[in-house]
Design an enzyme around this catalytic site. Structure first.
Site, mmCIF file in Angstrom:
data_model
loop_
_atom_site.group_PDB
_atom_site.id
_atom_site.type_symbol
_atom_site.label_atom_id
_atom_site.label_comp_id
_atom_site.label_asym_id
_atom_site.label_seq_id
_atom_site.Cartn_x
_atom_site.Cartn_y
_atom_site.Cartn_z
ATOM 1 N N ASP A 1 -10.369 6.462 -14.346
ATOM 2 C CA ASP A 1 -10.550 6.056 -12.950
ATOM 3 C C ASP A 1 -11.314 4.745 -12.952
ATOM 4 O O ASP A 1 -12.178 4.545 -13.813
ATOM 5 C CB ASP A 1 -11.355 7.151 -12.202
ATOM 6 C CG ASP A 1 -11.083 7.149 -10.712
ATOM 7 O OD1 ASP A 1 -11.377 6.122 -10.066
ATOM 8 O OD2 ASP A 1 -10.586 8.172 -10.196
ATOM 9 N N SER B 1 4.958 11.221 -2.165
ATOM 10 C CA SER B 1 4.528 11.555 -0.811
ATOM 11 C C SER B 1 5.732 11.864 0.058
ATOM 12 O O SER B 1 6.819 11.302 -0.143
ATOM 13 C CB SER B 1 3.788 10.341 -0.242
ATOM 14 O OG SER B 1 3.666 10.452 1.145
ATOM 15 N N ALA B 2 5.502 12.687 1.069
ATOM 16 C CA ALA B 2 6.549 12.968 2.045
ATOM 17 C C ALA B 2 6.950 11.711 2.806
ATOM 18 O O ALA B 2 7.990 11.697 3.471
ATOM 19 C CB ALA B 2 6.059 14.024 3.025
ATOM 20 N N GLY C 1 4.785 3.373 14.303
ATOM 21 C CA GLY C 1 5.336 3.867 13.034
ATOM 22 C C GLY C 1 5.233 5.374 12.868
ATOM 23 O O GLY C 1 5.789 5.929 11.930
ATOM 24 N N LYS D 1 5.890 4.112 -3.180
ATOM 25 C CA LYS D 1 6.264 5.460 -3.655
ATOM 26 C C LYS D 1 7.771 5.540 -3.909
ATOM 27 O O LYS D 1 8.216 6.099 -4.920
ATOM 28 C CB LYS D 1 5.835 6.529 -2.638
ATOM 29 C CG LYS D 1 4.323 6.621 -2.415
ATOM 30 C CD LYS D 1 3.586 7.091 -3.647
ATOM 31 C CE LYS D 1 2.089 7.199 -3.436
ATOM 32 N NZ LYS D 1 1.337 7.444 -4.680
ATOM 33 N N TYR E 1 2.984 0.870 1.626
ATOM 34 C CA TYR E 1 2.509 2.014 0.831
ATOM 35 C C TYR E 1 3.686 2.942 0.505
ATOM 36 O O TYR E 1 3.910 3.325 -0.640
ATOM 37 C CB TYR E 1 1.421 2.774 1.613
ATOM 38 C CG TYR E 1 1.222 4.180 1.121
ATOM 39 C CD1 TYR E 1 0.514 4.418 -0.057
ATOM 40 C CD2 TYR E 1 1.766 5.271 1.810
ATOM 41 C CE1 TYR E 1 0.361 5.716 -0.531
ATOM 42 C CE2 TYR E 1 1.612 6.562 1.341
ATOM 43 C CZ TYR E 1 0.912 6.781 0.175
ATOM 44 O OH TYR E 1 0.774 8.055 -0.292
ATOM 45 N N GLY F 1 -10.726 11.030 -7.576
ATOM 46 C CA GLY F 1 -10.324 10.974 -6.162
ATOM 47 C C GLY F 1 -10.176 12.362 -5.550
ATOM 48 O O GLY F 1 -10.461 13.384 -6.185
#
Ligand code: UDP
Length: 342
Positions: free
Chosen positions: A31, A128-129, A298, A156, A152, A10
């Site tokens: 992968d 992720s932030a 969002g 996380k 999503y 990726g």
């Protein structure tokens, strides 16, 4: 170290694979190529000058994952896993929450259980932030509470919690959680880069596709935020800096006593959508037609990293400029207008 890189074909995974090899580590990729083209591997091998073992495997399949790690342990062995594999499209996660929870949680649990069975205890996770949710404080520090605004993001948050619990239960783990801000850019060779399938959701791939003529114009989602020019502000980080953060984290995990650590990987500076469009136009010499569209549901007005903890503890900091990000993204997109070949 010999490192298993899940999702190594990726966007972020492929850049990290090259830097691991460049730093003298060896790499095994796992992968399923559901969101990556197999031709990535040939390009990585060409750039690295070595052949890279690749397992085509669905990591949510626990027996297959356990067998992969067990087989590697009987051979040269695996010292650590960097886990990139996962679904990552925010909008799609809203439409298909079950797919996102099932895939992202199952693959992570399966990899962790297979590591436990195989005696591998060093794990670097792509967070992720987005886990900072809607916190009104724009500058994100690692000690802020975590939350999410879409499935999503919740995957996380949930995986971070699983990792914390695992570290409490067994302090022989060395787990590094990396919270990425907005990765952009590409390898300076122009041979590897971001190749989103279908309609790009993120700003930079959309801009590069407009520049190369694949899309007519950019929609700028909102110009009435309380920001420098009214458009959304994010912390864009060059994927090469991000990849370097993984090497630094991996090396640090070999030295520390804590079983669980978290680091922001960002530059610490915010850039607006219109500033990004202007920087990209300057770097590419192409005009980027855009129109102002309604806010995207969002979306937050502004956020950026406080990267001090990563600097203090990993000795890492982002060094590439906004111009580097734009020039490298453009080199990749202009040399590969349709992305990787099939
Ligand atoms: N954005 C935009 N047009 C697009 C895609 C994104 O104006 O086609 C804006 C978006 O509203 C946000 C910024 O660009 O302010 C970054 O969006 P992206 O989806 O890349 O990252 P995220 O919002 O997840 O941080």
């Amino acid at each position: 170290m010999r490192v298993l890189v899940t999702g190594g074909a990726g966007y972020i995974g492929s850049h990290t694979v090259l830097q691991l090899l460049g730093a003298g580590h060896s790499v095994v990729i796992a992968d399923d190529f559901s969101n990556a083209k197999p031709s990535v591997i040939g390009r990585l091998e060409e750039l690295a000058g070595v052949s890279i073992p690749v397992h085509r495997v669905d990591l949510s399949d626990y027996p297959a994952t356990a067998e992969l790690i067990a087989a590697e342990q009987q051979g040269e062995g695996i010292d650590a896993v960097i886990h990139f594999a996962g679904f990552k499209a925010v909008g799609e996660s809203v439409d298909k929450p079950l797919d996102y929870y099932r895939n992202n949680l199952d693959t992570t649990l399966s990899v962790l259980e297979a590591m436990r069975a195989g005696g591998v205890r060093t794990f670097v996770f792509s967070s992720s932030a987005t886990v900072y949710g809607e916190n009104p404080v724009c500058e994100r520090t690692e000690d802020m509470p975590t939350s999410a605004t879409n499935p999503y993001g919740w995957t996380k948050v949930m995986i971070e919690q699983i990792l914390r619990d695992l570290a409490v239960a067994d302090d022989s783990w060395r787990i590094g959680v990396l919270r990425y801000f907005n990765p952009v850019g590409a390898h300076p060779s122009g041979r590897i880069g971001e190749d989103p399938s279908g309609f790009p959701n993120n700003l930079m791939p959309f801009v590069t596709q407009v520049a190369v003529g694949r899309r007519q114009e950019l929609s700028v989602f909102g110009d009435d935020y309380d920001t420098v020019d009214g458009t959304g502000v994010r912390d864009y980080i060059h994927v090469e800096d991000l990849a370097a953060g993984h090497i630094a984290a991996l090396e640090r995990l070999g030295q520390i006593d804590a079983p669980w650590s978290v680091w922001n990987l960002g530059t610490g500076s915010g850039v607006s959508v219109l500033q990004m469009v202007a920087a990209f136009a300057a770097a590419s010499g192409r005009e980027i037609p855009y129109r102002i569209a309604p806010r995207r549901p969002g979306d937050l007005a502004a956020n950026w990293a406080d990267p001090a903890k990563a600097h203090r503890e990993l000795g890492w900091r982002a060094t590439r400029t906004l111009d580097d990000m734009c020039a490298d993204s453009w080199r990749w997109q202009s040399q590969n207008p349709d992305g990787y070949p099939d």
